[in-house]
Design a protein around this motif. Structure first.
Motif, PDB file in Angstrom:
ATOM      1  N   LEU B 238       0.798  -1.361   0.140  1.00  0.00           N
ATOM      2  CA  LEU B 238       0.114   0.030   0.005  1.00  0.00           C
ATOM      3  C   LEU B 238       0.861   1.246   0.032  1.00  0.00           C
ATOM      4  O   LEU B 238       0.535   2.238  -0.466  1.00  0.00           O
ATOM      5  N   GLY B 239       2.202   1.026   0.693  1.00  0.00           N
ATOM      6  CA  GLY B 239       2.881   2.329   0.446  1.00  0.00           C
ATOM      7  C   GLY B 239       3.494   2.648  -0.563  1.00  0.00           C
ATOM      8  O   GLY B 239       3.786   3.569  -1.221  1.00  0.00           O
ATOM      9  N   ALA B 240       3.770   1.431  -1.304  1.00  0.00           N
ATOM     10  CA  ALA B 240       4.502   1.290  -2.644  1.00  0.00           C
ATOM     11  C   ALA B 240       3.428   2.003  -3.713  1.00  0.00           C
ATOM     12  O   ALA B 240       3.843   2.904  -4.559  1.00  0.00           O
ATOM     13  N   ILE B 241       2.223   1.794  -3.432  1.00  0.00           N
ATOM     14  CA  ILE B 241       1.315   2.337  -4.373  1.00  0.00           C
ATOM     15  C   ILE B 241       1.137   3.754  -4.289  1.00  0.00           C
ATOM     16  O   ILE B 241       1.137   4.640  -5.215  1.00  0.00           O
ATOM     17  N   GLU B 242       1.292   4.296  -3.178  1.00  0.00           N
ATOM     18  CA  GLU B 242       1.433   5.815  -2.930  1.00  0.00           C
ATOM     19  C   GLU B 242       2.633   6.466  -3.774  1.00  0.00           C
ATOM     20  O   GLU B 242       2.505   7.547  -4.351  1.00  0.00           O
ATOM     21  N   ILE B 244       4.406   5.119  -6.184  1.00  0.00           N
ATOM     22  CA  ILE B 244       4.106   5.080  -7.553  1.00  0.00           C
ATOM     23  C   ILE B 244       3.173   5.949  -8.260  1.00  0.00           C
ATOM     24  O   ILE B 244       3.511   6.740  -9.150  1.00  0.00           O
ATOM     25  N   GLU B 245       2.202   6.219  -7.550  1.00  0.00           N
ATOM     26  CA  GLU B 245       1.423   7.464  -7.908  1.00  0.00           C
ATOM     27  C   GLU B 245       1.956   8.743  -7.993  1.00  0.00           C
ATOM     28  O   GLU B 245       1.800   9.415  -8.834  1.00  0.00           O
ATOM     29  N   ALA B 246       2.640   8.865  -6.957  1.00  0.00           N
ATOM     30  CA  ALA B 246       3.566  10.338  -6.862  1.00  0.00           C
ATOM     31  C   ALA B 246       4.471  10.468  -7.974  1.00  0.00           C
ATOM     32  O   ALA B 246       4.764  11.509  -8.318  1.00  0.00           O
ATOM     33  N   ALA B 247       5.033   9.393  -8.604  1.00  0.00           N
ATOM     34  CA  ALA B 247       6.042   9.204  -9.464  1.00  0.00           C
ATOM     35  C   ALA B 247       5.401   9.592 -11.041  1.00  0.00           C
ATOM     36  O   ALA B 247       5.710   9.656 -11.909  1.00  0.00           O
ATOM     37  N   GLY B 248       3.867   9.775 -10.983  1.00  0.00           N
ATOM     38  CA  GLY B 248       3.007  10.011 -12.246  1.00  0.00           C
ATOM     39  C   GLY B 248       2.716   8.444 -12.750  1.00  0.00           C
ATOM     40  O   GLY B 248       2.647   8.583 -13.974  1.00  0.00           O
ATOM     41  N   LEU B 249       3.113   7.529 -12.128  1.00  0.00           N
ATOM     42  CA  LEU B 249       2.683   6.118 -12.828  1.00  0.00           C
ATOM     43  C   LEU B 249       1.429   5.650 -12.384  1.00  0.00           C
ATOM     44  O   LEU B 249       1.016   5.748 -11.343  1.00  0.00           O
ATOM     45  N   THR B 250       0.956   4.625 -12.779  1.00  0.00           N
ATOM     46  CA  THR B 250      -0.355   3.937 -12.361  1.00  0.00           C
ATOM     47  C   THR B 250      -0.194   2.560 -11.836  1.00  0.00           C
ATOM     48  O   THR B 250       0.336   1.556 -12.570  1.00  0.00           O
ATOM     49  N   PRO B 251      -0.208   2.516 -10.589  1.00  0.00           N
ATOM     50  CA  PRO B 251       0.074   1.197 -10.073  1.00  0.00           C
ATOM     51  C   PRO B 251      -0.821  -0.043 -10.348  1.00  0.00           C
ATOM     52  O   PRO B 251      -1.966   0.214 -10.644  1.00  0.00           O
ATOM     53  N   GLY B 252      -0.263  -1.195 -10.758  1.00  0.00           N
ATOM     54  CA  GLY B 252      -1.141  -2.132 -11.148  1.00  0.00           C
ATOM     55  C   GLY B 252      -1.221  -2.144 -12.681  1.00  0.00           C
ATOM     56  O   GLY B 252      -1.651  -3.260 -13.300  1.00  0.00           O
ATOM     57  N   VAL B 253      -0.891  -1.213 -13.394  1.00  0.00           N
ATOM     58  CA  VAL B 253      -0.587  -1.242 -14.904  1.00  0.00           C
ATOM     59  C   VAL B 253       0.828  -0.806 -15.343  1.00  0.00           C
ATOM     60  O   VAL B 253       1.365  -2.109 -15.853  1.00  0.00           O
TER      61      VAL B 253
END
Lengths: 357, 327
Positions: B238-242, B244-253
């Motif tokens: 869950l921390g990694a998701i945040e 990844i999102e902050a880096a402008g990428l889509t987690p899971g995709v």
């Protein structure tokens, strides 16, 4: 030797700054793009920005700790206060009807900060009025506080989906991380209050000799009380940042061992644990070193098994370089040996033996 | 001096008395095979340190209530001495079976020997002990962390079957903890046989969200072209998701995520498509524990190692399972 160079070498923050630069150079050597910063979704994005954002809570807690240590005290309860304030704010927001309303967030933040002030006042009461030794007085809250945080969250990790709350620790103002702006704002307020008024001098005098200060007319009791309240406030805000950064309150792990990091930042910054003279600028550098150290571990790819050894080595080197005894010895190698006593203005900084997390 | 001797004598007598009552209690339970209604089981839990543990406690209590077996429950609050005290008191009360989740691995031989001498079978749940004498307990019921790592690895090999090269970041649990070591080992066992998989970085996130976030932030900057993140628990994922999102990428995709645990927040992220696959590490072992207890009392053979019934979740399965998720 050039007099400017000699003065720079003698400056109390010379070695900490050299260490910080050394760590940054190490990062660039491993990853040349380390300093690169780009604009991502309207805010700055890069490793240096991460260091600032993740370092903000440690800086805040260390700021409060500096003033407490200057009065010859110590505040071990900051980690527990971090956990409590995050737990309370997240529980209020998660339990409200509209987590995204700014009013809800303001109320939650307000209540948490008031509670942090009360907890700080409790520590201050024990130390200044009852006269319990600071390490024991704050140990009480350090132990009990995490239990209190667990009670608030009922042992669960409380997740909040609130855009306004996320700004405090994970958001951006004017393209900069909001958390570092808040931390530097608090830092500026503390610096102005203690260095532009007599307050800093009074804090130092209480730290050097509480009795003498009292007899000289300084209100030792109120000053000691005040620094613990300030430390509680700093820890409370840091708790909001830490929980906001991951949009969840984890009563078990939030702010775990942050008191040790904070004490370390203060010590690296050249403030003596024996009280008296303190350096806010030194604490700023100290907190930056601790966060950069963590980032360096990830960038360089140091194996988790030896991470703590690496961190300990850096800390030992900084403390050794700063110690007056070693400096005189190094000095006497350079110069003709003379019989002058070493500069005793700054007492020996010793390692706290703390846990480097 | 006399006083001290007197006190010591009194203490010894007390101990002897305690020993008597302990022995008496167990003999009364031995003779006839007791019916389920008369069974008494003593259970000593580690504490209430996480949502996982709370669900574990609740499930065990519910399972015994349903089976009509009396459960004496005690919470050790993370302290071994509390747990030893609880086990001794169960021995004295002469319960039929003792079950417990050891707080730490070592230091159990003495108290387990006391239970053995009193003919009370002991079942370990969730965590094991490192005693050399395996006759001290009848069974160990718990998750197989190596198997969990393998399941994660197997999903990865299937998901990336057509890829030429896969760069992986691993978020490890607390350094030195059994789940962290075993989950890394199981994962490496499966993907290690194929050279296209490369673990480009592996750092500890201490099983926490903030740890997972901070590590991912830093590692994403050194390895921007990573394909997969394998996290040893949901919270680090869950921390990694945040991050990844902050880096402008889509987690899971853009970056796929596989984690272990399947707690509610993790399942929610899986259902939302931010995590791709979760291997379950179930705290719901109450039913299996009841079965073991019934078998032991009936005198049947019990396997010395029983693995908790666990499954895996894809995104579709998570959407289905989410409404009934208890923890």
């Amino acid at each position: 030797m050039n007099p400017t160079v000699t003065r720079a070498l003698k400056h109390r923050l010379f070695w900490p700054i050299v260490t910080l630069l050394g760590l940054l150079v190490l990062n660039v050597a491993v990853r040349p793009a380390f300093f690169s910063i780009r604009l991502q979704d309207g805010h700055l994005f890069g490793s240096l920005v991460d260091i600032l954002r993740n370092g903000a809570p440690t800086l805040l807690v260390a700021l409060g700790m500096t003033l407490v240590i200057a009065t010859r005290g110590i505040d071990l309860s900051v980690g527990a206060v971090v956990a409590i304030s995050g737990a309370l704010a997240c529980s209020i927001i998660a339990g409200s009807a509209d987590p995204n309303s700014p009013t809800t967030v303001l109320v939650a933040v307000g209540i948490s900060i008031v509670l942090a002030l009360i907890l700080g006042a409790w520590n201050g009461f024990l130390v200044s009025v009852i006269g319990v030794q600071p390490i024991i007085a704050t140990l009480i809250l350090m132990t009990a506080g995490r239990g209190l945080a667990m009670l608030i969250t009922e042992g669960q990790i409380v997740t909040v989906n609130s855009a306004p709350y996320k700004v405090i620790g994970g958001g951006y103002w004017l393209a900069l991380p909001a958390s570092i702006i808040i931390a530097l704002g608090m830092f500026a307020i503390a610096a102005v209050l203690t260095r532009k008024t007599a307050l800093g001098l009074l804090i130092e005098s209480v730290g050097i000799n509480p009795q003498a200060s009292r007899i000289a007319g300084v209100r030792s009791r109120s000053i000691i009380w005040m620094v613990y309240i300030f430390s509680g406030l700093c820890a409370g805000i840091a708790g909001l940042m830490i929980s906001s950064n991951v949009t969840a309150a984890d009563a078990n792990n939030a702010g775990l061992w942050i008191e040790m990091d904070a004490i370390l930042a203060v010590v690296i910054g050249g403030t003596s644990l024996a009280g008296g003279r303190y350096s806010l600028g030194g604490t700023l550098i100290g907190a930056a070193i601790i966060q950069t150290l963590t980032t360096t571990v990830y960038t360089v790819g140091i194996a988790p098994e030896i991470t703590l050894v690496f961190k300990a080595l850096v800390v030992i080197i900084v403390c050794l370089l700063q110690s007056p005894a070693l400096q005189t010895r190094l000095g006497s190698l350079r110069r003709r040996p003379d019989r002058r006593r070493p500069d005793r203005r700054r007492p020996v900084t010793t390692s706290t033996g703390g846990v480097l997390s | 001096m006399k006083k001290i001797i007197g006190m010591a004598a009194a203490g010894a007598m007390l101990l002897a008395l305690a020993g008597c009552s302990g022995g008496g209690g167990s003999t009364s339970g031995e003779g006839e095979a007791p019916a389920t209604e008369d069974l008494i089981v003593g259970f000593s839990q580690v504490g209430a340190e996480s949502g996982w543990r709370a669900a574990n406690t609740k499930d065990i209590q519910a399972a015994f209530e349903e089976a009509g077996i009396e459960l004496k429950f005690s919470d050790a609050q993370q302290k071994q001495e509390n747990q030893i005290k609880a086990i001794r008191s169960y021995i004295q009360q002469g319960v039929d079976v003792i079950a417990f989740s050891p707080v730490v691995e070592s230091g159990w031989d003495t108290v387990l020997k006391e239970a053995k001498d009193a003919d009370i079978p002991v079942v370990l749940t969730d965590r094991s002990v490192d005693s050399a004498d395996t006759s001290l307990y009848v069974s160990f019921l718990g998750s197989d962390f190596v198997e969990e790592g393998k399941k994660a690895g197997e999903w990865v090999t299937e998901e990336f079957a057509d890829a030429d090269a896969v760069k992986i970041i691993q978020l490890e649990g607390t350094t030195g903890s059994a789940p962290a070591i075993d989950r890394a080992e199981g994962f490496a066992d499966v993907i290690g046989s194929d050279p296209k998989f490369e673990v480009v970085a592996s750092q500890t996130g201490d099983f926490t969200r903030s740890g997972g976030k901070q590590v991912t932030e830093a590692l994403l900057k050194s390895n921007p072209d990573v394909d997969l993140i394998y996290a040893h628990n949901d919270d680090m994922g869950l921390g990694a998701i945040e991050a990844i999102e902050a880096a402008g990428l889509t987690p899971g995709v853009d970056i796929k995520i596989v984690t272990v645990d399947a707690v509610k927040d993790g399942m929610q992220a899986l259902a939302d498509g931010k995590i791709n696959f979760i291997v379950e590490c179930s705290p719901l072992l109450g039913k299996q524990l009841v079965e073991i207890v019934e078998k032991v009392v009936a005198g049947e053979e019990v396997e010395p190692r029983i693995v908790t019934e666990e499954t895996t979740f894809t995104q579709e399965q998570a959407i289905e399972a989410l409404p009934d998720r208890q923890y």
